[in-house]
Motif scaffolding. Structure first.
Motif, PDB file in Angstrom:
ATOM      1  N   ILE A 117       0.879  -1.358  -0.142  1.00 64.82           N
ATOM      2  CA  ILE A 117      -0.018  -0.061   0.073  1.00 64.82           C
ATOM      3  C   ILE A 117       0.992   1.070  -0.021  1.00 64.82           C
ATOM      4  N   ASP A 118       2.085   1.039   0.680  1.00 66.11           N
ATOM      5  CA  ASP A 118       2.753   2.563   0.715  1.00 66.11           C
ATOM      6  C   ASP A 118       3.413   2.719  -0.530  1.00 66.11           C
ATOM      7  N   SER A 119       3.779   1.535  -1.271  1.00 67.82           N
ATOM      8  CA  SER A 119       4.538   1.475  -2.518  1.00 67.82           C
ATOM      9  C   SER A 119       3.634   2.029  -3.584  1.00 67.82           C
ATOM     10  N   ALA A 120       2.279   1.670  -3.354  1.00 66.80           N
ATOM     11  CA  ALA A 120       1.321   2.147  -4.409  1.00 66.80           C
ATOM     12  C   ALA A 120       1.066   3.639  -4.262  1.00 66.80           C
ATOM     13  N   GLY A 121       1.080   4.213  -2.942  1.00 68.12           N
ATOM     14  CA  GLY A 121       0.790   5.743  -2.848  1.00 68.12           C
ATOM     15  C   GLY A 121       1.921   6.326  -3.312  1.00 68.12           C
ATOM     16  N   ARG A 122       3.115   5.874  -3.056  1.00 65.88           N
ATOM     17  CA  ARG A 122       4.518   6.640  -3.639  1.00 65.88           C
ATOM     18  C   ARG A 122       4.529   6.506  -5.085  1.00 65.88           C
ATOM     19  N   ALA A 123       4.044   5.443  -5.660  1.00 64.53           N
ATOM     20  CA  ALA A 123       4.063   5.222  -7.269  1.00 64.53           C
ATOM     21  C   ALA A 123       2.966   6.309  -7.690  1.00 64.53           C
ATOM     22  N   ARG A 124       1.776   6.497  -7.118  1.00 62.78           N
ATOM     23  CA  ARG A 124       0.678   7.435  -7.513  1.00 62.78           C
ATOM     24  C   ARG A 124       1.189   8.647  -7.111  1.00 62.78           C
ATOM     25  N   ASP A 125       1.909   8.998  -6.076  1.00 63.57           N
ATOM     26  CA  ASP A 125       2.340  10.699  -5.990  1.00 63.57           C
ATOM     27  C   ASP A 125       3.293  10.809  -7.285  1.00 63.57           C
ATOM     28  N   SER A 126       4.219   9.998  -7.503  1.00 63.12           N
ATOM     29  CA  SER A 126       5.479  10.106  -8.495  1.00 63.12           C
ATOM     30  C   SER A 126       4.672  10.341  -9.835  1.00 63.12           C
ATOM     31  N   TRP A 127       3.584   9.647 -10.102  1.00 62.38           N
ATOM     32  CA  TRP A 127       2.740   9.629 -11.281  1.00 62.38           C
ATOM     33  C   TRP A 127       2.206  10.957 -11.466  1.00 62.38           C
ATOM     34  N   GLN A 128       1.633  11.598 -10.491  1.00 62.94           N
ATOM     35  CA  GLN A 128       0.926  12.956 -10.403  1.00 62.94           C
ATOM     36  C   GLN A 128       1.756  13.925 -10.647  1.00 62.94           C
ATOM     37  N   ARG A 129       3.236  13.692 -10.022  1.00 61.63           N
ATOM     38  CA  ARG A 129       3.940  14.933 -10.275  1.00 61.63           C
ATOM     39  C   ARG A 129       4.620  14.733 -11.413  1.00 61.63           C
ATOM     40  N   PHE A 130       4.698  13.626 -12.314  1.00 57.50           N
ATOM     41  CA  PHE A 130       5.221  13.518 -13.659  1.00 57.50           C
ATOM     42  C   PHE A 130       4.198  14.136 -14.602  1.00 57.50           C
ATOM     43  N   LYS A 131       2.950  13.892 -14.273  1.00 61.00           N
ATOM     44  CA  LYS A 131       1.782  14.486 -15.085  1.00 61.00           C
ATOM     45  C   LYS A 131       1.715  16.061 -14.796  1.00 61.00           C
ATOM     46  N   LYS A 132       1.959  16.505 -13.835  1.00 60.55           N
ATOM     47  CA  LYS A 132       1.767  17.899 -13.660  1.00 60.55           C
ATOM     48  C   LYS A 132       2.821  18.446 -12.801  1.00 60.55           C
ATOM     49  N   PRO A 133       4.077  18.831 -13.467  1.00 57.51           N
ATOM     50  CA  PRO A 133       5.579  19.058 -13.034  1.00 57.51           C
ATOM     51  C   PRO A 133       5.108  20.509 -12.065  1.00 57.51           C
ATOM     52  N   ASP A 134       5.711  20.915 -10.963  1.00 58.75           N
ATOM     53  CA  ASP A 134       5.333  21.925 -10.284  1.00 58.75           C
ATOM     54  C   ASP A 134       6.077  23.134 -11.142  1.00 58.75           C
ATOM     55  N   VAL A 135       5.373  24.038 -11.577  1.00 60.57           N
ATOM     56  CA  VAL A 135       5.823  25.309 -12.288  1.00 60.57           C
ATOM     57  C   VAL A 135       5.635  26.459 -11.348  1.00 60.57           C
ATOM     58  N   PRO A 136       6.867  27.099 -11.367  1.00 59.08           N
ATOM     59  CA  PRO A 136       6.715  28.136 -10.330  1.00 59.08           C
ATOM     60  C   PRO A 136       5.864  29.222 -10.764  1.00 59.08           C
TER      61      PRO A 136
END
Length: 65
Positions: free
Chosen positions: A34-53
């Motif tokens: 479950i922890d790994s799935a959460g980290r993978a989901r967070d990484s995927w969301q950061r990949f799809k929407k990178p932080d733009v200043p």
């Protein structure tokens, strides 16, 4: 006949204990999965929407000539 019953009881107990150990090992891995799935989901969301200043609001607009 009595020996067969004893052997059967021991066999059933052995199979049950192996089954319980396998189930326990599987359930012990669930939190890590479950922890790994959460980290993978967070990484995927950061990949799809990178932080733009955000644009800097403290800069003045260029002067008209």
């Amino acid at each position: 006949m009595d020996d067969t019953a004893i052997i059967t009881i021991l066999a059933v107990a052995g199979v049950a204990s192996v089954f319980l150990i396998a189930i326990k090992a599987l359930l012990d891995q669930v939190p890590d999965v479950i922890d790994s799935a959460g980290r993978a989901r967070d990484s995927w969301q950061r990949f799809k929407k990178p932080d733009v200043p955000p644009p800097a609001d403290d800069e003045e607009p260029p002067l008209a000539a």
